[in-house]
Write a protein that holds these residues in place. Structure first.
Motif, PDB file in Angstrom:
ATOM      1  N   GLN A 143     -15.364  25.136  78.916  1.00 47.49           N
ATOM      2  CA  GLN A 143     -15.573  24.347  80.125  1.00 47.49           C
ATOM      3  C   GLN A 143     -14.950  25.081  81.297  1.00 47.49           C
ATOM      4  O   GLN A 143     -13.822  25.556  81.209  1.00 47.49           O
ATOM      5  CB  GLN A 143     -14.927  22.967  79.980  1.00 47.49           C
ATOM      6  CG  GLN A 143     -15.127  22.065  81.172  1.00 47.49           C
ATOM      7  CD  GLN A 143     -16.567  21.600  81.322  1.00 47.49           C
ATOM      8  OE1 GLN A 143     -17.186  21.184  80.343  1.00 47.49           O
ATOM      9  NE2 GLN A 143     -17.112  21.684  82.515  1.00 47.49           N
ATOM     10  N   LYS A 173     -24.920  26.220  84.681  1.00 41.25           N
ATOM     11  CA  LYS A 173     -24.518  25.027  85.427  1.00 41.25           C
ATOM     12  C   LYS A 173     -25.711  24.111  85.625  1.00 41.25           C
ATOM     13  O   LYS A 173     -26.858  24.553  85.648  1.00 41.25           O
ATOM     14  CB  LYS A 173     -23.880  25.388  86.761  1.00 41.25           C
ATOM     15  CG  LYS A 173     -24.784  26.117  87.742  1.00 41.25           C
ATOM     16  CD  LYS A 173     -23.989  26.496  88.978  1.00 41.25           C
ATOM     17  CE  LYS A 173     -24.837  27.270  89.962  1.00 41.25           C
ATOM     18  NZ  LYS A 173     -24.086  27.591  91.175  1.00 41.25           N
ATOM     19  N   LEU A 208     -21.749  18.939  80.175  1.00 40.62           N
ATOM     20  CA  LEU A 208     -21.727  19.040  81.635  1.00 40.62           C
ATOM     21  C   LEU A 208     -22.100  17.714  82.270  1.00 40.62           C
ATOM     22  O   LEU A 208     -22.768  16.887  81.653  1.00 40.62           O
ATOM     23  CB  LEU A 208     -22.690  20.135  82.104  1.00 40.62           C
ATOM     24  CG  LEU A 208     -22.404  21.553  81.616  1.00 40.62           C
ATOM     25  CD1 LEU A 208     -23.486  22.513  82.099  1.00 40.62           C
ATOM     26  CD2 LEU A 208     -21.021  22.017  82.067  1.00 40.62           C
ATOM     27  N   ARG A 209     -21.683  17.549  83.516  1.00 40.64           N
ATOM     28  CA  ARG A 209     -21.990  16.366  84.324  1.00 40.64           C
ATOM     29  C   ARG A 209     -21.571  15.087  83.605  1.00 40.64           C
ATOM     30  O   ARG A 209     -22.375  14.220  83.321  1.00 40.64           O
ATOM     31  CB  ARG A 209     -23.437  16.334  84.752  1.00 40.64           C
ATOM     32  CG  ARG A 209     -23.826  17.580  85.570  1.00 40.64           C
ATOM     33  CD  ARG A 209     -25.049  17.384  86.397  1.00 40.64           C
ATOM     34  NE  ARG A 209     -24.915  16.346  87.395  1.00 40.64           N
ATOM     35  CZ  ARG A 209     -24.343  16.498  88.591  1.00 40.64           C
ATOM     36  NH1 ARG A 209     -23.828  17.669  88.927  1.00 40.64           N
ATOM     37  NH2 ARG A 209     -24.269  15.496  89.433  1.00 40.64           N
ATOM     38  N   ASP A 210     -20.284  15.006  83.303  1.00 37.49           N
ATOM     39  CA  ASP A 210     -19.692  13.825  82.668  1.00 37.49           C
ATOM     40  C   ASP A 210     -20.351  13.483  81.343  1.00 37.49           C
ATOM     41  O   ASP A 210     -20.514  12.318  80.996  1.00 37.49           O
ATOM     42  CB  ASP A 210     -19.726  12.627  83.614  1.00 37.49           C
ATOM     43  CG  ASP A 210     -18.925  12.867  84.884  1.00 37.49           C
ATOM     44  OD1 ASP A 210     -17.827  13.461  84.785  1.00 37.49           O
ATOM     45  OD2 ASP A 210     -19.391  12.488  85.970  1.00 37.49           O
ATOM     46  N   ARG A 247     -12.964  25.364  84.515  1.00 37.54           N
ATOM     47  CA  ARG A 247     -11.812  24.519  84.816  1.00 37.54           C
ATOM     48  C   ARG A 247     -11.966  23.599  86.017  1.00 37.54           C
ATOM     49  O   ARG A 247     -11.484  22.487  86.007  1.00 37.54           O
ATOM     50  CB  ARG A 247     -10.579  25.391  85.018  1.00 37.54           C
ATOM     51  CG  ARG A 247     -10.138  26.042  83.758  1.00 37.54           C
ATOM     52  CD  ARG A 247      -8.894  26.853  83.976  1.00 37.54           C
ATOM     53  NE  ARG A 247      -8.591  27.592  82.763  1.00 37.54           N
ATOM     54  CZ  ARG A 247      -7.671  28.491  82.674  1.00 37.54           C
ATOM     55  NH1 ARG A 247      -6.944  28.790  83.717  1.00 37.54           N
ATOM     56  NH2 ARG A 247      -7.456  29.115  81.535  1.00 37.54           N
ATOM     57  N   SER A 248     -12.588  24.044  87.080  1.00 39.41           N
ATOM     58  CA  SER A 248     -12.551  23.278  88.321  1.00 39.41           C
ATOM     59  C   SER A 248     -13.727  22.320  88.506  1.00 39.41           C
ATOM     60  O   SER A 248     -13.746  21.582  89.478  1.00 39.41           O
ATOM     61  CB  SER A 248     -12.478  24.228  89.513  1.00 39.41           C
ATOM     62  OG  SER A 248     -13.644  25.025  89.563  1.00 39.41           O
ATOM     63  N   THR A 249     -14.698  22.300  87.584  1.00 40.55           N
ATOM     64  CA  THR A 249     -15.849  21.425  87.755  1.00 40.55           C
ATOM     65  C   THR A 249     -16.461  21.079  86.414  1.00 40.55           C
ATOM     66  O   THR A 249     -16.345  21.851  85.462  1.00 40.55           O
ATOM     67  CB  THR A 249     -16.923  22.087  88.654  1.00 40.55           C
ATOM     68  OG1 THR A 249     -18.067  21.230  88.713  1.00 40.55           O
ATOM     69  CG2 THR A 249     -17.362  23.429  88.099  1.00 40.55           C
ATOM     70  N   ASN A 250     -17.097  19.947  86.329  1.00 35.54           N
ATOM     71  CA  ASN A 250     -17.798  19.612  85.097  1.00 35.54           C
ATOM     72  C   ASN A 250     -19.293  19.916  85.212  1.00 35.54           C
ATOM     73  O   ASN A 250     -20.079  19.494  84.375  1.00 35.54           O
ATOM     74  CB  ASN A 250     -17.543  18.162  84.683  1.00 35.54           C
ATOM     75  CG  ASN A 250     -18.261  17.151  85.556  1.00 35.54           C
ATOM     76  OD1 ASN A 250     -18.993  17.478  86.478  1.00 35.54           O
ATOM     77  ND2 ASN A 250     -18.053  15.894  85.267  1.00 35.54           N
ATOM     78  N   GLU A 251     -19.668  20.644  86.244  1.00 39.12           N
ATOM     79  CA  GLU A 251     -21.061  21.072  86.413  1.00 39.12           C
ATOM     80  C   GLU A 251     -21.321  22.454  85.829  1.00 39.12           C
ATOM     81  O   GLU A 251     -22.461  22.848  85.666  1.00 39.12           O
ATOM     82  CB  GLU A 251     -21.421  21.107  87.905  1.00 39.12           C
ATOM     83  CG  GLU A 251     -21.362  19.771  88.583  1.00 39.12           C
ATOM     84  CD  GLU A 251     -21.620  19.872  90.071  1.00 39.12           C
ATOM     85  OE1 GLU A 251     -21.390  20.939  90.673  1.00 39.12           O
ATOM     86  OE2 GLU A 251     -22.059  18.857  90.647  1.00 39.12           O
ATOM     87  N   THR A 252     -20.270  23.210  85.524  1.00 40.68           N
ATOM     88  CA  THR A 252     -20.403  24.605  85.137  1.00 40.68           C
ATOM     89  C   THR A 252     -19.627  24.894  83.855  1.00 40.68           C
ATOM     90  O   THR A 252     -18.526  24.382  83.668  1.00 40.68           O
ATOM     91  CB  THR A 252     -19.863  25.522  86.257  1.00 40.68           C
ATOM     92  OG1 THR A 252     -20.547  25.219  87.465  1.00 40.68           O
ATOM     93  CG2 THR A 252     -20.066  26.988  85.921  1.00 40.68           C
ATOM     94  N   LEU A 257     -26.823  21.212  88.370  1.00 39.55           N
ATOM     95  CA  LEU A 257     -26.529  20.638  89.686  1.00 39.55           C
ATOM     96  C   LEU A 257     -27.494  19.509  90.002  1.00 39.55           C
ATOM     97  O   LEU A 257     -28.636  19.512  89.540  1.00 39.55           O
ATOM     98  CB  LEU A 257     -26.650  21.715  90.764  1.00 39.55           C
ATOM     99  CG  LEU A 257     -25.777  22.947  90.603  1.00 39.55           C
ATOM    100  CD1 LEU A 257     -26.084  23.960  91.688  1.00 39.55           C
ATOM    101  CD2 LEU A 257     -24.312  22.557  90.623  1.00 39.55           C
TER     102      LEU A 257
END
Length: 170
Positions: free
Chosen positions: A49, A72, A24-26, A51-56, A74
């Protein structure tokens, strides 16, 4: 339900995704889950993963069509200087979710006991690079706050020129 540990040794700078590893988070955060069912069988969660974010991200334990856990990370740095971890379970199976900050080696382990449906938030999970401070209200919020015409008494707040009355009981 929360314990923390910092492991000694060197850590890679980024997480390497895999079947049982969620990044998560790059790639800063590595998430892994271990579960134990009611018969005593033990396994590793399978990472997906979001799909729409790398935070979740998501985990399944028994079947890819049956999601068990969402987690997630944040950035709450501007609010309190911390990165926040939230998770919600769709299972009552016992599990341990380990979130590791690959930049610092800091680790948090979140535990769900058998038979419990659990979702939690940890708003001080990891140190952020951001300096904490109270954010300024948005222009729209500031506009509503300045339009207060009726104080509504000591236990309420009126917004939008008295159009909205906000009360809180706890």
């Amino acid at each position: 339900h929360l314990s923390s540990a910092t492991a000694a040794g060197s850590f890679p700078k980024t997480c390497v995704p895999g079947k049982e590893t969620l990044c998560l988070r790059d790639g800063r955060f590595q998430v892994q889950v271990v579960w134990r069912d009611f018969k005593g069988a033990i396994g590793a969660g399978n990472a997906l993963q979001f799909r729409s974010t790398n935070e979740t991200g998501l985990f399944w334990f028994f079947s890819p069509s049956n999601l068990e856990l969402m987690i997630k990370v944040l950035d709450g740095g501007p609010l309190n200087g911390s990165l926040w971890t939230f998770y919600g379970a769709l299972t009552n199976v016992e599990y341990w979710a380990t979130v590791t900050d690959m930049h610092t080696g800091a680790r948090r382990i979140y535990y769900n006991p058998p038979g419990e449906l659990c979702g939690r938030g940890d708003t001080q999970a990891f140190v952020s690079k951001e300096v904490p401070g109270a954010p300024a209200p948005s222009p729209a919020a500031a506009s509503y706050l300045t339009q207060v015409t009726d104080p509504c008494g000591p236990d309420a707040l009126c917004l939008g020129g008295g159009r909205f009355k906000l009360e809180l009981d706890w």
